[in-house]
Design a protein around this motif. Sequence first.
Motif, PDB file in Angstrom:
ATOM      1  N   ILE A 197      37.303  67.757  48.817  1.00  0.00           N
ATOM      2  CA  ILE A 197      38.232  66.972  48.661  1.00  0.00           C
ATOM      3  C   ILE A 197      39.600  67.994  48.804  1.00  0.00           C
ATOM      4  O   ILE A 197      40.626  67.543  49.098  1.00  0.00           O
ATOM      5  CB  ILE A 197      38.241  66.697  47.105  1.00  0.00           C
ATOM      6  CG1 ILE A 197      39.052  65.096  47.311  1.00  0.00           C
ATOM      7  CG2 ILE A 197      38.962  67.512  45.983  1.00  0.00           C
ATOM      8  CD1 ILE A 197      38.000  63.947  48.001  1.00  0.00           C
ATOM      9  N   ASP A 198      39.384  69.494  48.794  1.00  0.00           N
ATOM     10  CA  ASP A 198      40.518  69.996  48.830  1.00  0.00           C
ATOM     11  C   ASP A 198      40.793  70.169  50.560  1.00  0.00           C
ATOM     12  O   ASP A 198      41.799  70.860  50.892  1.00  0.00           O
ATOM     13  CB  ASP A 198      40.303  71.468  48.302  1.00  0.00           C
ATOM     14  CG  ASP A 198      39.150  72.350  48.975  1.00  0.00           C
ATOM     15  OD1 ASP A 198      38.240  71.882  48.799  1.00  0.00           O
ATOM     16  OD2 ASP A 198      39.443  73.445  49.350  1.00  0.00           O
ATOM     17  N   HIS A 199      40.078  69.766  51.302  1.00  0.00           N
ATOM     18  CA  HIS A 199      40.304  69.587  52.737  1.00  0.00           C
ATOM     19  C   HIS A 199      40.490  68.163  53.125  1.00  0.00           C
ATOM     20  O   HIS A 199      41.117  67.955  54.140  1.00  0.00           O
ATOM     21  CB  HIS A 199      39.241  70.133  53.566  1.00  0.00           C
ATOM     22  CG  HIS A 199      39.084  71.576  53.191  1.00  0.00           C
ATOM     23  ND1 HIS A 199      39.223  72.523  54.008  1.00  0.00           N
ATOM     24  CD2 HIS A 199      38.558  72.364  52.215  1.00  0.00           C
ATOM     25  CE1 HIS A 199      39.302  73.775  53.738  1.00  0.00           C
ATOM     26  NE2 HIS A 199      38.660  73.687  52.323  1.00  0.00           N
ATOM     27  N   SER A 200      40.042  67.226  52.445  1.00  0.00           N
ATOM     28  CA  SER A 200      40.232  65.680  52.884  1.00  0.00           C
ATOM     29  C   SER A 200      40.821  64.841  51.770  1.00  0.00           C
ATOM     30  O   SER A 200      41.160  63.444  52.415  1.00  0.00           O
ATOM     31  CB  SER A 200      38.734  65.305  53.060  1.00  0.00           C
ATOM     32  OG  SER A 200      38.054  64.873  51.714  1.00  0.00           O
TER      33      SER A 200
ATOM     34  N   THR B  28      37.664  69.440  58.882  1.00  0.00           N
ATOM     35  CA  THR B  28      36.687  70.824  58.830  1.00  0.00           C
ATOM     36  C   THR B  28      35.375  70.314  58.255  1.00  0.00           C
ATOM     37  O   THR B  28      34.428  70.356  58.430  1.00  0.00           O
ATOM     38  CB  THR B  28      37.130  72.080  58.508  1.00  0.00           C
ATOM     39  OG1 THR B  28      37.391  71.792  57.345  1.00  0.00           O
ATOM     40  CG2 THR B  28      38.305  72.372  59.399  1.00  0.00           C
ATOM     41  N   HIS B  29      35.696  69.661  57.184  1.00  0.00           N
ATOM     42  CA  HIS B  29      34.359  69.095  56.070  1.00  0.00           C
ATOM     43  C   HIS B  29      35.012  68.396  54.861  1.00  0.00           C
ATOM     44  O   HIS B  29      36.118  67.825  54.897  1.00  0.00           O
ATOM     45  CB  HIS B  29      33.814  70.459  55.746  1.00  0.00           C
ATOM     46  CG  HIS B  29      34.220  71.439  54.826  1.00  0.00           C
ATOM     47  ND1 HIS B  29      35.467  72.005  55.111  1.00  0.00           N
ATOM     48  CD2 HIS B  29      34.327  71.567  53.386  1.00  0.00           C
ATOM     49  CE1 HIS B  29      35.842  72.735  53.929  1.00  0.00           C
ATOM     50  NE2 HIS B  29      35.201  72.536  52.860  1.00  0.00           N
ATOM     51  N   ALA B  30      34.036  67.752  54.367  1.00  0.00           N
ATOM     52  CA  ALA B  30      34.314  66.735  53.313  1.00  0.00           C
ATOM     53  C   ALA B  30      35.075  66.963  51.881  1.00  0.00           C
ATOM     54  O   ALA B  30      35.356  66.299  51.296  1.00  0.00           O
ATOM     55  CB  ALA B  30      33.122  66.026  52.725  1.00  0.00           C
TER      56      ALA B  30
ATOM     57  N   GLY C 210      37.784  76.694  58.736  1.00  0.00           N
ATOM     58  CA  GLY C 210      37.524  75.847  57.876  1.00  0.00           C
ATOM     59  C   GLY C 210      36.891  76.778  56.606  1.00  0.00           C
ATOM     60  O   GLY C 210      37.510  78.074  56.374  1.00  0.00           O
ATOM     61  N   ASP C 211      36.011  76.239  55.879  1.00  0.00           N
ATOM     62  CA  ASP C 211      35.307  77.352  54.800  1.00  0.00           C
ATOM     63  C   ASP C 211      34.030  77.996  55.521  1.00  0.00           C
ATOM     64  O   ASP C 211      33.231  77.196  56.238  1.00  0.00           O
ATOM     65  CB  ASP C 211      34.814  76.598  53.674  1.00  0.00           C
ATOM     66  CG  ASP C 211      36.178  76.091  52.796  1.00  0.00           C
ATOM     67  OD1 ASP C 211      37.460  76.523  53.423  1.00  0.00           O
ATOM     68  OD2 ASP C 211      35.941  75.368  51.783  1.00  0.00           O
ATOM     69  N   VAL C 212      34.019  79.285  55.548  1.00  0.00           N
ATOM     70  CA  VAL C 212      33.018  79.959  56.060  1.00  0.00           C
ATOM     71  C   VAL C 212      31.635  79.910  55.144  1.00  0.00           C
ATOM     72  O   VAL C 212      32.114  80.329  54.151  1.00  0.00           O
ATOM     73  CB  VAL C 212      33.099  81.301  56.553  1.00  0.00           C
ATOM     74  CG1 VAL C 212      32.122  81.933  57.363  1.00  0.00           C
ATOM     75  CG2 VAL C 212      34.281  81.132  57.599  1.00  0.00           C
TER      76      VAL C 212
ATOM     77  N   ALA D 258      28.647  78.591  48.156  1.00  0.00           N
ATOM     78  CA  ALA D 258      28.528  78.278  49.453  1.00  0.00           C
ATOM     79  C   ALA D 258      29.905  79.079  50.448  1.00  0.00           C
ATOM     80  O   ALA D 258      29.836  78.538  51.521  1.00  0.00           O
ATOM     81  CB  ALA D 258      29.118  76.654  49.403  1.00  0.00           C
ATOM     82  N   HIS D 259      30.521  79.826  49.771  1.00  0.00           N
ATOM     83  CA  HIS D 259      31.323  80.676  50.516  1.00  0.00           C
ATOM     84  C   HIS D 259      30.861  82.140  50.842  1.00  0.00           C
ATOM     85  O   HIS D 259      30.377  82.819  50.117  1.00  0.00           O
ATOM     86  CB  HIS D 259      32.699  80.778  49.820  1.00  0.00           C
ATOM     87  CG  HIS D 259      33.741  79.629  49.610  1.00  0.00           C
ATOM     88  ND1 HIS D 259      34.608  79.297  50.643  1.00  0.00           N
ATOM     89  CD2 HIS D 259      33.863  78.663  48.930  1.00  0.00           C
ATOM     90  CE1 HIS D 259      34.999  78.299  50.580  1.00  0.00           C
ATOM     91  NE2 HIS D 259      34.698  77.837  49.397  1.00  0.00           N
ATOM     92  N   ALA D 260      31.351  82.415  52.227  1.00  0.00           N
ATOM     93  CA  ALA D 260      30.719  83.702  52.451  1.00  0.00           C
ATOM     94  C   ALA D 260      31.715  84.627  51.653  1.00  0.00           C
ATOM     95  O   ALA D 260      32.998  84.468  51.231  1.00  0.00           O
ATOM     96  CB  ALA D 260      31.298  83.945  54.084  1.00  0.00           C
TER      97      ALA D 260
ATOM     98  N   THR E 206      44.218  82.225  55.316  1.00  0.00           N
ATOM     99  CA  THR E 206      44.711  81.283  54.372  1.00  0.00           C
ATOM    100  C   THR E 206      43.710  81.070  53.163  1.00  0.00           C
ATOM    101  O   THR E 206      42.777  81.673  53.250  1.00  0.00           O
ATOM    102  CB  THR E 206      45.093  79.926  55.250  1.00  0.00           C
ATOM    103  OG1 THR E 206      43.623  79.481  55.838  1.00  0.00           O
ATOM    104  CG2 THR E 206      46.315  79.990  55.886  1.00  0.00           C
ATOM    105  N   HIS E 207      43.748  79.976  52.692  1.00  0.00           N
ATOM    106  CA  HIS E 207      42.686  79.751  51.577  1.00  0.00           C
ATOM    107  C   HIS E 207      42.107  80.789  50.763  1.00  0.00           C
ATOM    108  O   HIS E 207      40.976  81.071  50.759  1.00  0.00           O
ATOM    109  CB  HIS E 207      41.647  78.979  52.603  1.00  0.00           C
ATOM    110  CG  HIS E 207      40.616  78.149  51.877  1.00  0.00           C
ATOM    111  ND1 HIS E 207      39.850  78.775  50.857  1.00  0.00           N
ATOM    112  CD2 HIS E 207      40.229  76.876  51.852  1.00  0.00           C
ATOM    113  CE1 HIS E 207      39.062  77.544  50.548  1.00  0.00           C
ATOM    114  NE2 HIS E 207      39.365  76.563  50.856  1.00  0.00           N
ATOM    115  N   GLY E 208      42.990  81.485  50.208  1.00  0.00           N
ATOM    116  CA  GLY E 208      42.784  82.781  49.422  1.00  0.00           C
ATOM    117  C   GLY E 208      43.817  82.898  48.334  1.00  0.00           C
ATOM    118  O   GLY E 208      44.910  82.900  48.616  1.00  0.00           O
TER     119      GLY E 208
HETATM  120 ZN   LIG Z   1      37.865  74.951  50.740  1.00  0.00          ZN
END
Ligand SMILES: [Zn+2]
Length: 467
Positions: free
Chosen positions: A64-67, A60-62, A186-188, A404-406, A427-429
Amino acid sequence: MFLQVCGAAREVTGSCYVVEVGVTRFLVDCGMHQGGEKEEALNFAPFAFDPLELDFVLLTHAHIDHSGRVPRLVKEGYSAPVYATPPTCDLVEIMLLDSAYIQEMDAEWRTRKARRAGRRNVEPLYDQEDARKAIRLLKPVEYSKPVALAPGVTVVFHDAGHILGSAFLELQLEEQGEKVRVVFSGDVGQPDQPIIRDPEIIERTDYLIMESTYGDRRHVRDGRPEDELAEILKEAKRTGGNVIIPAFAVGRTQELLYFLREIFASTDLDMPVYVDSPLASRATEIFRQHREEFDDEAWRLVREPGGIFDFPQLHYTSSADESRALNEKRGIVIISASGMADAGRVRHHLKHNLWRPESHVVIVGFQAQNTMGRRLLDGDKRVRIFGEEIAVKAHIHEISGLSAHADQAQLLAWAAHFQPPRLTILTHGEPNAAMTLERLLEDNLGFRTVVAEKNEIFDLEEGGSDR
Ligand SMILES: [Zn+2]
Ligand SMILES: [Zn+2]
C-alpha cells in the motif's frame, strides 16, 4: 527528460515518482504515507503534479505504500491505465478495496468526533467506489517483456523477489534522439525468501533509483528464522502464553504459514494458529492462483497433500465476532495485520496480550518511525491502544531473517551487478539508512550517489543532477 521524487524521500513510505519524456508524463508508484497522524495527513496533501496530465501509472508492487494513493488520483479525475504484473493487479484489487474500507471507517469516526465538537463532516481520502474505478484501470504486463507505452517510453518489469508479483522497472526513454536508461528498484527482496523467486539482476542503466530501507542494517541471523520461530512457540506452549505476530497481509503472512507448516511437520510442536485478517485470507487465495511465480522449493510443496498454505493447526477467522473470541483463548498463535501494528485487528490482540508476562510478540518486518511496532522494538514499557494505557510485560522478539527486504549487504550485492550508472538516487529509507548506503555505494562500488530530497527534480539528459 526529468524525474521528480514526490515521496519516500528520506522516509520509507509514500513511494511516488513523476517522469517526463517529451509530451509524455507518467508516475512510477503512487503510495500512501504510513506511520503516525503526521504521516497520514500527508496522504491528504495535494499531489505535486496534476493527475489529469498523466498518461499512465506504473506500479512496482502491491504494497500500500506503493499503490495506496491510486484511488485518490482517480478521485481527482485520473482515468488512464495503471500497469503492473498480473499478480500485482490481483493483489492491488483486494488491497485497494480494503484500504478504501479503512478510509471510510476512519472518516466516519472522525465525523462523529467532529460533529460532537460542532465541526463539519470529514471526507474520506477515497471511498470504495473510487477504489473500484481504480481497479478497472489496471492493465497486466508480463515479466521480462519490453512494452512500448508511449513514443519514447519502453518498460520491462523484472522480478524484484520482494513479494508475489513485485518488480523493478527498466525504462528505456528517448527524446530527440537522446536515449536514457532508468531503473527503479522498487523494493528489493531478500534472496532465499521462501515461496517467491530471488531478485533478478541486470547490468546496465544510466540512472538507478534505489531503495535503502535497510541501508544501515544487516539482518541478524542466529541460524534459520524458522528455528527462531520454533523456539518462541515452544516457550509460549510451555507457559501457556499467546504468540502475537503483526504481519503484512500480503507476503509476510504467507511466508509465516510456510514456516509454521514446516515447523509442525518436522517437530512435535503443536499449537493452534489463527490468521485473523480477512485481507490475508484473500491474499493467500491469490498466492494459490499464481503458482507460476513460485520458486522450485515451493513448487515441491504445492504437490503435497493440503498444498502449500494448509495444515491441520491452521484456522482463518473472518467475522469480528470470531476475532473477538480469540481473546478468551490461551496457547495460540495469532497472525494479524497491520504489519507495523498501527492499524487493523492486531491492535485488539496487542491490547489483550501485551500486559501479560507470558505473552510473546514477534516482529517480523520493517517498522517505520512512530508506529506501534517500532515502539515495542524500542522497548517502550507503556503504550496507548484505543486511548487506553497498556503496560508492556510481554516478551518482544524480532526475527530479522524473515524480512522481505534485502539488507545492507544484499542491497550492495544487487547494485554491484550494474556497471557504475551515471547517477544513483537513493530513496525509500530513513535518513541514516539512506546516507549510510550512499557512502558504501560510493566507497565500495565507485557509484556517484545522492540521497533524494522530497520533491527534488533530476534532469535525465545531461549526466544527472548538477548539485
Ligand atoms: Zn516499500
Ligand atoms: Zn514493499
